[in-house]
Design an enzyme around this catalytic site. Sequence first.
Site, PDB file in Angstrom:
ATOM      1  N   ARG A 139      12.482   3.425 -12.133  1.00  0.00           N
ATOM      2  CA  ARG A 139      13.201   3.959 -13.291  1.00  0.00           C
ATOM      3  C   ARG A 139      14.525   4.602 -12.908  1.00  0.00           C
ATOM      4  NH1 ARG A 139       8.510   6.825 -14.694  1.00  0.00           N
ATOM      5  NH2 ARG A 139       7.557   4.807 -14.547  1.00  0.00           N
ATOM      6  N   ASP A 160      10.077  14.926 -16.516  1.00  0.00           N
ATOM      7  CA  ASP A 160       8.735  15.325 -16.943  1.00  0.00           C
ATOM      8  C   ASP A 160       8.683  16.826 -17.152  1.00  0.00           C
ATOM      9  OD1 ASP A 160       7.550  12.800 -16.889  1.00  0.00           O
ATOM     10  OD2 ASP A 160       7.067  12.948 -14.762  1.00  0.00           O
ATOM     11  N   ARG A 217      17.181   4.565 -19.365  1.00  0.00           N
ATOM     12  CA  ARG A 217      15.758   4.387 -19.118  1.00  0.00           C
ATOM     13  C   ARG A 217      15.160   3.388 -20.092  1.00  0.00           C
ATOM     14  NH1 ARG A 217      11.072   7.758 -17.856  1.00  0.00           N
ATOM     15  NH2 ARG A 217       9.323   6.319 -17.886  1.00  0.00           N
TER      16      ARG A 217
HETATM   17  N1  ROI Z   1       6.840   8.304  -6.746  1.00  0.00           N
HETATM   18  C1  ROI Z   1       7.707   9.204  -6.264  1.00  0.00           C
HETATM   19  N2  ROI Z   1       7.781   9.398  -4.946  1.00  0.00           N
HETATM   20  N3  ROI Z   1       8.514   9.926  -7.087  1.00  0.00           N
HETATM   21  C2  ROI Z   1       8.469   9.781  -8.442  1.00  0.00           C
HETATM   22  O1  ROI Z   1       9.221  10.461  -9.176  1.00  0.00           O
HETATM   23  C3  ROI Z   1       7.555   8.855  -8.975  1.00  0.00           C
HETATM   24  N4  ROI Z   1       7.459   8.654 -10.319  1.00  0.00           N
HETATM   25  C4  ROI Z   1       6.579   7.816 -10.834  1.00  0.00           C
HETATM   26  C5  ROI Z   1       5.651   7.017  -9.977  1.00  0.00           C
HETATM   27  C6  ROI Z   1       5.860   5.552 -10.276  1.00  0.00           C
HETATM   28  C7  ROI Z   1       4.236   7.432 -10.305  1.00  0.00           C
HETATM   29  N5  ROI Z   1       5.854   7.216  -8.557  1.00  0.00           N
HETATM   30  C8  ROI Z   1       6.747   8.125  -8.085  1.00  0.00           C
HETATM   31  O2  ROI Z   1       6.494   7.680 -12.146  1.00  0.00           O
END
Ligand code: ROI
Length: 162
Positions: A92, A97, A83
């Site tokens: 990414r 999270d 990452r």
């Molecule tokens: N969109 C989706 N569908 N899944 C994610 O995990 C995700 N993660 C993010 C952002 C770019 C906001 N969009 C995402 O960080």
Amino acid sequence: MTLVYVALGANLADPVQQLNQAVVALKKIAITGEITVSSYYSSTPMGDVVQPDYVNAVACFNTQLDPIELLNSLQEIEQRQGRVRNERWGPRTLDLDLLLYGLDTIDLPRLRVPHYGMKERSFVLIPLAEIAEDLILPCHQALKSLLTPEMRRSLHKIPNRN
Ligand code: ROI
């Protein structure tokens, strides 16, 4: 010992494999190596950046780490899997999270729990509901009350091994 929920997301460098590898790493920080993982879901990217679809899931496990130790461990796993923190809302290889740390509410410069965006994000709520149907959030809201039919339609399950 605290029950925690972690969201997993990836959309680069073989996302399914990224999540599989992250699950192996999370087992190492879970008490007795036991963790519950939702199905993997394909989801369209949230945000304005044009990027590949994501693979998302949620994992749940007990840990003896305090919230900051846990955050450090999650960031270490992200970094080990390549990452690079660059573009905000960009693609990414792996995003981990911390959604919930027991029933704690945490408001520190590095860490807000419950995760600030979780209540609006189908790619978090749907896998979370799969493994914790009757979850009540620290704000006393039932997880079920946040789920909408549109959210359910926006994700689909994919095989978690390739
Ligand atoms: N969109 C989706 N569908 N899944 C994610 O995990 C995700 N993660 C993010 C952002 C770019 C906001 N969009 C995402 O960080």
